[in-house]
Design an enzyme around this catalytic site. Sequence first.
Site, PDB file in Angstrom:
ATOM      1  N   ASP A  54       2.554  -0.632  -1.113  1.00 21.30           N
ATOM      2  CA  ASP A  54       2.142  -1.368  -0.445  1.00 21.30           C
ATOM      3  C   ASP A  54       3.076  -2.328   0.347  1.00 21.30           C
ATOM      4  O   ASP A  54       4.112  -2.873  -0.223  1.00 21.30           O
ATOM      5  CB  ASP A  54       1.101  -2.423  -1.162  1.00 21.30           C
ATOM      6  CG  ASP A  54       0.138  -3.294  -0.428  1.00 21.30           C
ATOM      7  OD1 ASP A  54       0.626  -3.633   0.671  1.00 21.30           O
ATOM      8  OD2 ASP A  54      -0.918  -3.328  -0.737  1.00 21.30           O
ATOM      9  N   THR A  95      -3.711  -3.910   4.554  1.00 19.68           N
ATOM     10  CA  THR A  95      -4.016  -3.218   3.199  1.00 19.68           C
ATOM     11  C   THR A  95      -5.171  -2.262   3.239  1.00 19.68           C
ATOM     12  O   THR A  95      -5.127  -1.081   2.980  1.00 19.68           O
ATOM     13  CB  THR A  95      -3.864  -3.893   2.034  1.00 19.68           C
ATOM     14  OG1 THR A  95      -2.593  -4.491   1.881  1.00 19.68           O
ATOM     15  CG2 THR A  95      -4.162  -3.104   0.833  1.00 19.68           C
ATOM     16  N   LYS A 177      -4.445  -4.253  -6.650  1.00 19.35           N
ATOM     17  CA  LYS A 177      -5.276  -4.871  -5.783  1.00 19.35           C
ATOM     18  C   LYS A 177      -6.715  -3.868  -6.204  1.00 19.35           C
ATOM     19  O   LYS A 177      -6.587  -2.823  -5.917  1.00 19.35           O
ATOM     20  CB  LYS A 177      -4.838  -4.821  -4.270  1.00 19.35           C
ATOM     21  CG  LYS A 177      -3.633  -5.717  -4.111  1.00 19.35           C
ATOM     22  CD  LYS A 177      -3.411  -5.407  -2.411  1.00 19.35           C
ATOM     23  CE  LYS A 177      -2.220  -6.600  -2.178  1.00 19.35           C
ATOM     24  NZ  LYS A 177      -1.829  -6.281  -0.773  1.00 19.35           N
ATOM     25  N   ARG A 179      -8.890  -3.505  -3.723  1.00 22.78           N
ATOM     26  CA  ARG A 179      -8.937  -2.423  -2.555  1.00 22.78           C
ATOM     27  C   ARG A 179      -7.908  -1.129  -2.518  1.00 22.78           C
ATOM     28  O   ARG A 179      -8.119  -0.361  -1.754  1.00 22.78           O
ATOM     29  CB  ARG A 179      -9.091  -3.292  -1.221  1.00 22.78           C
ATOM     30  CG  ARG A 179      -7.426  -3.997  -0.882  1.00 22.78           C
ATOM     31  CD  ARG A 179      -7.542  -5.003   0.280  1.00 22.78           C
ATOM     32  NE  ARG A 179      -6.464  -5.639   0.527  1.00 22.78           N
ATOM     33  CZ  ARG A 179      -6.197  -6.980   0.002  1.00 22.78           C
ATOM     34  NH1 ARG A 179      -6.856  -7.464  -0.940  1.00 22.78           N
ATOM     35  NH2 ARG A 179      -4.865  -7.345   0.202  1.00 22.78           N
ATOM     36  N   ASP A 321       4.173  -5.692  -1.750  1.00 18.53           N
ATOM     37  CA  ASP A 321       3.447  -6.409  -0.635  1.00 18.53           C
ATOM     38  C   ASP A 321       3.528  -7.988  -1.048  1.00 18.53           C
ATOM     39  O   ASP A 321       3.990  -8.796  -0.323  1.00 18.53           O
ATOM     40  CB  ASP A 321       2.241  -6.048  -0.493  1.00 18.53           C
ATOM     41  CG  ASP A 321       1.506  -6.888   0.744  1.00 18.53           C
ATOM     42  OD1 ASP A 321       1.966  -6.388   1.763  1.00 18.53           O
ATOM     43  OD2 ASP A 321       0.450  -7.486   0.301  1.00 18.53           O
ATOM     44  N   HIS A 325       5.701 -10.629   1.111  1.00 19.03           N
ATOM     45  CA  HIS A 325       5.081 -11.801   1.589  1.00 19.03           C
ATOM     46  C   HIS A 325       5.820 -13.023   1.202  1.00 19.03           C
ATOM     47  O   HIS A 325       5.964 -13.910   1.969  1.00 19.03           O
ATOM     48  CB  HIS A 325       3.588 -11.886   1.200  1.00 19.03           C
ATOM     49  CG  HIS A 325       2.600 -11.129   2.251  1.00 19.03           C
ATOM     50  ND1 HIS A 325       2.206 -11.417   3.244  1.00 19.03           N
ATOM     51  CD2 HIS A 325       1.880  -9.991   1.643  1.00 19.03           C
ATOM     52  CE1 HIS A 325       1.483 -10.352   3.879  1.00 19.03           C
ATOM     53  NE2 HIS A 325       1.346  -9.637   2.791  1.00 19.03           N
ATOM     54  N   ASP A 368       0.756   1.476   3.108  1.00 22.54           N
ATOM     55  CA  ASP A 368      -0.307   1.259   3.999  1.00 22.54           C
ATOM     56  C   ASP A 368      -0.162   0.496   5.297  1.00 22.54           C
ATOM     57  O   ASP A 368      -1.272   0.046   5.910  1.00 22.54           O
ATOM     58  CB  ASP A 368      -1.423   0.286   3.079  1.00 22.54           C
ATOM     59  CG  ASP A 368      -0.755  -0.828   2.359  1.00 22.54           C
ATOM     60  OD1 ASP A 368       0.331  -0.891   2.391  1.00 22.54           O
ATOM     61  OD2 ASP A 368      -1.207  -1.674   1.643  1.00 22.54           O
ATOM     62  N   HIS A 369       1.188  -0.010   5.301  1.00 18.50           N
ATOM     63  CA  HIS A 369       1.743  -0.694   6.614  1.00 18.50           C
ATOM     64  C   HIS A 369       2.971  -1.089   6.251  1.00 18.50           C
ATOM     65  O   HIS A 369       3.477  -0.921   5.330  1.00 18.50           O
ATOM     66  CB  HIS A 369       0.856  -2.102   6.704  1.00 18.50           C
ATOM     67  CG  HIS A 369       0.786  -3.008   5.576  1.00 18.50           C
ATOM     68  ND1 HIS A 369       1.610  -3.797   5.114  1.00 18.50           N
ATOM     69  CD2 HIS A 369      -0.312  -3.321   4.881  1.00 18.50           C
ATOM     70  CE1 HIS A 369       1.443  -4.431   4.129  1.00 18.50           C
ATOM     71  NE2 HIS A 369       0.116  -4.242   3.968  1.00 18.50           N
ATOM     72  N   HIS A 502       2.358  -8.486   8.263  1.00 15.41           N
ATOM     73  CA  HIS A 502       2.468  -7.480   9.009  1.00 15.41           C
ATOM     74  C   HIS A 502       0.862  -7.383   9.595  1.00 15.41           C
ATOM     75  O   HIS A 502       0.268  -8.546   9.508  1.00 15.41           O
ATOM     76  CB  HIS A 502       2.141  -6.243   8.003  1.00 15.41           C
ATOM     77  CG  HIS A 502       1.439  -6.680   6.804  1.00 15.41           C
ATOM     78  ND1 HIS A 502       0.141  -6.304   6.734  1.00 15.41           N
ATOM     79  CD2 HIS A 502       1.769  -7.315   5.560  1.00 15.41           C
ATOM     80  CE1 HIS A 502      -0.266  -6.631   5.455  1.00 15.41           C
ATOM     81  NE2 HIS A 502       0.577  -7.306   4.736  1.00 15.41           N
TER      82      HIS A 502
END
Length: 561
Positions: A54, A95, A177, A179, A321, A325, A368-369, A502
């Site tokens: 992530d 995500t 996560k 998701r 991720d 952040h 995912d990004h 992102h």
Amino acid sequence: MKTFWTALLFMTLLVSCGTLSRKQETTTVKTSINQERYTNDTTKPKLVVGIVVDQMRYDYLTRFYNRYGEGGFKRLMNDGFNLTNNHYNFVPTYTAPGHASIYTGTSPMNNGIIGNNWFDKFENRSIYNASDDTVEPVGTTNAEGKMSPRRLLTTTVTDELELHTQGRSKVIGISIKDRGAILPAGHAADAAYWYRGGGEGTFISSTFYINELPQWVKDYNASNPSQPYMREWNTLYPLSTYTASGTDLNDFEKAPRGKETATFPYDLPALQDENGGYSLLKATPYGNSLVADFAIAALKNEQMGMNAIPDFLAISFSSTDYVGHQYGVNAVELEDTYLRLDLELERLLNALDHQVGNDNYTVFLTADHGAVNNPAYLQSQGIAAGYFENDALEQFLTAQLKIKYNNEKIIKKISNSQVFLDYEQLEMAQLKSEDVQRFLSSLLTNYKSIDKVFTREALTNSNFTNGVGALIQNGFHHKRSGDVVYVLEPGVISYSRTGSTHGSSQSYDTHVPLLFYGAGINNGTSAQRTHIIDIAPTISSLLGISFPNGATGNPILPVLK
Ligand SMILES: [Zn+2]
């Protein structure tokens, strides 16, 4: 008394039959396993392991290359196939859309996952991509378990594998996560497991997949798996060796609550009460360790990759991720998280070698990004960057609409850089949607830090073949998306002044690693541009199964033997 117990048993059976998950319904009609159909081709893997990291930018492979060991990222890069110019072909780069596109082989325009959260016009409220009030939590009573892939409109490569093998493949998704576990596992999976922080520190699921945790997951959770990681987080190597990152103390990072500076070491036991208990572990490398632990436990206990019918283990490492952040692209904390993830990958690959055998499994690794460098840091380097205030934009637009149309209620919502119009208001005021879209477009185009604007009218009536327009169009779902979409200038984000984020169409968000390794995969490297939607068709081709039903990507041929 006997009659009472018989009746109770009967009722229990009735109740449990009524709530059987789809997978269990089909398992009951499975006949004995016919492996022969799948054993003819020795290049076919017994297990596919999809790994999503992530928020992993492509350059994390190269920036930390000399610091990685031989058994993790480097093993995949040097012994597998490294696609160095792989990009997202849509916005927004978040995500949920990222994971959905990797596994569906198509973009939000078809799979419908247009954000992590979005304004749902039909329910007239903001919704979360995986939330589902019709299912119950499993392994917790917390609402974090009420999740499913119901909003995902197309099939995943994992769904197609289950369809191809009459549900005989074992498909499991695992992530911190929800998701990150659910969207890859898809609709027909055996299970998806995600992390419940707070006071629990365990892996949970929902009745969409299973009615009860398997015994091995119950045992795993009962062992209090998070507690050993509630310890000090210090750098893996001496701080002075982290030369691929900025200084540990700077103005661009956010310290956890209860700590004055974002500097090593982090005394996690002392910080946990103020930072959500075990949820604190999500923003440390230990969240990835927990996922690796649980994935290896799933591999063993579910006996994955042990027969000729291919299984699929979808793993998503989310802590990268959370760390990104909080501390940003340039932080020592981020470098340390990747150096430790490299060791977790090595541990996972070793477990796969041991159980499945080196020639019998295929791995792909992507993200995912990506992420933007902290804009305040970029500004300190003289690079164009900045911050954007969403509330100020909404106030400005509302005021201008009042002047022009004498109506303050035309905008229903601004969400994910999209303006949603209130169609009831338009009708009452006898306004044409296209006229309002064009008016808003002219206002937005001239607004500070906005780079480009696209209206629903333009996105519906024209076909953008390249540039930002194509990325916007691929991310635009005709039913679910808004009416005017705007794009911020490069390096400009709507976020706090610390850490990274992102979501944009810029290369720092679209350019992500893509590595293939193992059974059926060539050794090589290519800088030919590939897209995230090509991954699922490549894996489908490898397995000899149907592409996901909405797939718009293509197999990456040089990768496959
Ligand atoms: Zn993120």
